[in-house]
Design an enzyme around this catalytic site. Structure first.
Site, mmCIF file in Angstrom:
data_model
loop_
_atom_site.group_PDB
_atom_site.id
_atom_site.type_symbol
_atom_site.label_atom_id
_atom_site.label_comp_id
_atom_site.label_asym_id
_atom_site.label_seq_id
_atom_site.Cartn_x
_atom_site.Cartn_y
_atom_site.Cartn_z
ATOM 1 N N SER A 180 0.794 -1.227 0.000
ATOM 2 C CA SER A 180 0.000 0.000 0.000
ATOM 3 C C SER A 180 0.826 1.277 0.000
ATOM 4 O O SER A 180 0.338 2.311 -0.436
ATOM 5 C CB SER A 180 -0.958 -0.009 1.192
ATOM 6 N N HIS A 208 -5.548 -3.353 -2.161
ATOM 7 C CA HIS A 208 -5.259 -2.359 -3.204
ATOM 8 C C HIS A 208 -5.297 -2.957 -4.608
ATOM 9 O O HIS A 208 -5.029 -2.261 -5.582
ATOM 10 C CB HIS A 208 -3.912 -1.687 -2.961
ATOM 11 N N LYS A 239 -12.090 0.338 -0.835
ATOM 12 C CA LYS A 239 -11.197 1.114 -1.706
ATOM 13 C C LYS A 239 -11.831 1.229 -3.090
ATOM 14 O O LYS A 239 -12.778 1.982 -3.250
ATOM 15 C CB LYS A 239 -9.813 0.489 -1.679
HETATM 16 C C1 LIG Z 1 -6.582 -0.607 3.386
HETATM 17 C C2 LIG Z 1 -6.068 -1.958 3.634
HETATM 18 C C3 LIG Z 1 -6.717 -2.816 4.523
HETATM 19 C C4 LIG Z 1 -7.904 -2.372 5.321
HETATM 20 O O1 LIG Z 1 -9.044 -2.305 4.553
HETATM 21 P P1 LIG Z 1 -10.317 -1.517 5.113
HETATM 22 O O2 LIG Z 1 -11.437 -2.098 4.366
HETATM 23 O O3 LIG Z 1 -10.080 -0.073 4.860
HETATM 24 O O4 LIG Z 1 -10.373 -1.817 6.580
HETATM 25 C C5 LIG Z 1 -6.232 -4.095 4.679
HETATM 26 N N1 LIG Z 1 -5.124 -4.510 4.018
HETATM 27 C C6 LIG Z 1 -4.463 -3.714 3.170
HETATM 28 C C7 LIG Z 1 -3.269 -4.231 2.452
HETATM 29 C C8 LIG Z 1 -4.909 -2.399 2.958
HETATM 30 O O5 LIG Z 1 -4.245 -1.604 2.135
#
Ligand SMILES: *Cc1c(COP(=O)(O)O)cnc(C)c1O
Length: 392
Positions: A180, A208, A239
């Protein structure tokens, strides 16, 4: 109120170092342009890859769901909070992901907590990339299994860890699909080969990559044609999918097990109808509007090339996440502040989210950015970068 002086001291240190941050409230919806402090600026910090947060069809489905099923569910999934739409959506998601079953949780964060805390025991070991997301790290903290950390995307280091752990009952190799902070893609084909050679399970966190990589945004497993060879896929609905939630895509056994043992599933209330209805519509949109993903990648290439031409260090990203690495934490925040003055919202990210000395402004373009907006953003980057001596 007295009692928190020790926290105030630490906050003061953060202020002195220039890394204390305030939240930045948006006064508009989450689009390619947003309103901050009454001013319209170009958004380059959201995870709204495909522009789905404001998709008319998803908004409509959310409103309809509220109308028909209410604002909330009033219970956890395992007691009285499973609505038929929850299960219908999970079936649709499983079909989309080409897996036997899925289970949706409140967020990607809790999905990682649920799976990592529940499926391993002290007879097992989890083998994790050192740059995995915080929610994986925290999930691992909740398991009684042994832990091994391998060097970031380093297959020699992973193989060593696999060799050293042959006496455990089960071994689970865990990696982000897309990292990320740097935007690089995990070398999944190599990871799968090694895991198969050493008979280990594989888990990929595609937060992502969901909606970004693979056919119709199915993720890294599909991107690398590894369907059926990765045991657990974690995805997020927060996301690119544009709403909220996380899911585990795996076998029916894993789903059934999590329903009994996944603590966030058992002890935290289910998604409101609006969330589930909008997420469900988003999957149809991924199937029907693949041009959104094409636009996302077009914009990614365009913007990355622009930043590189200006002389910025954009790291080694392979995805729409493009870091502008400046090194010092305070400098990253200065760059972010200047960009905002010049009409671009791009957040600075410093320690502890990234290593010390690797602070950056992280940019993410979306399908909804026009070339004109990206050109405007590049002008702002050039001005701010020159003023701060980051580029010449
Ligand atoms: C953003 C993210 C999460 C968390 O996801 P949410 O739905 O925002 O809680 C988990 N793992 C990774 C790799 C992320 O980038």
């Amino acid at each position: 109120m007295k009692g928190f002086e020790y926290l105030e001291e630490e906050l003061q240190e953060m202020r002195d170092e220039g890394v204390f941050r305030s939240l930045v409230p948006l006064q508009s919806d989450q689009g390619a342009k947003v309103v901050i402090d009454g001013k319209e600026v170009i958004q380059l910090s959201s995870n709204n890859y495909l522009g789905l947060t404001t998709h008319p069809r998803m908004k409509l489905e959310a409103v309809r769901a509220v109308d028909q099923f209410g604002a909330g569910t009033g219970s956890v999934r395992t007691i009285a909070g499973t609505f038929s739409m929850h299960e219908q959506f999970e079936k649709k998601l499983a079909e989309f992901k080409h897996t036997e079953a899925t289970l949706v949780l409140q967020s990607g964060f809790t999905a990682n907590q649920a799976i990592l805390s529940s499926i391993l025991t002290k007879e097992d070991v989890v083998i994790s990339d050192e740059l995995n997301h915080a929610s994986i790290i925290d999930g691992i903290r909740l398991t009684k299994a042994a832990r091994k950390i391998y060097k970031h995307v380093d297959m020699k280091s992973l193989e060593t860890a696999l060799k050293e752990t042959q006496d455990y009952r089960k071994r689970l190799v865990v990696t982000d699909g897309v990292f990320s902070m740097d935007g690089n893609i995990a070398p999944l084909p190599e990871i799968v080969e090694l895991a198969e050679k050493y008979d280990a399970l594989i888990m990929v966190d595609d937060a992502h990559a969901s909606g970004v990589l693979g056919r119709n945004g199915r993720g890294t497993v599909d991107h690398f044609d590894l369907n059926g060879r990765v045991h657990i896929q974690v995805g997020t609905l927060s996301k690119a999918i544009g709403v909220l939630g996380g899911y585990i895509a795996s076998t029916q056994a894993v789903r059934d097990y999590l329903i009994h043992k996944g603590r966030p599933f058992l002890f935290s209330t289910s998604h409101p109808p609006a969330v589930t209805a909008a997420c469900s519509e988003a999957i149809d949109i991924l199937l029907e509007e693949p041009e959104r993903i094409e636009r996302l990648w077009d914009n990614t290439k365009y913007f990355k090339a622009g930043l590189e031409k200006l002389g910025f260090n954009t790291g080694h990203s392979d995805t729409p996440i493009t870091p502008v690495v400046v090194g010092d934490g305070a400098k990253a925040h200065q760059l972010s502040d200047k960009l905002l003055q010049y009409g671009v919202f791009a957040q600075g990210i410093a320690f502890p989210t990234v290593q010390k000395g690797k602070a950056r402004v992280r940019t993410i373009v979306t399908a909804d950015h026009t070339k004109e907006l990206l050109d405007e953003a590049l002008v702002a980057f050039e001005k701010a970068g020159k003023e701060l001596g980051i580029i010449s």
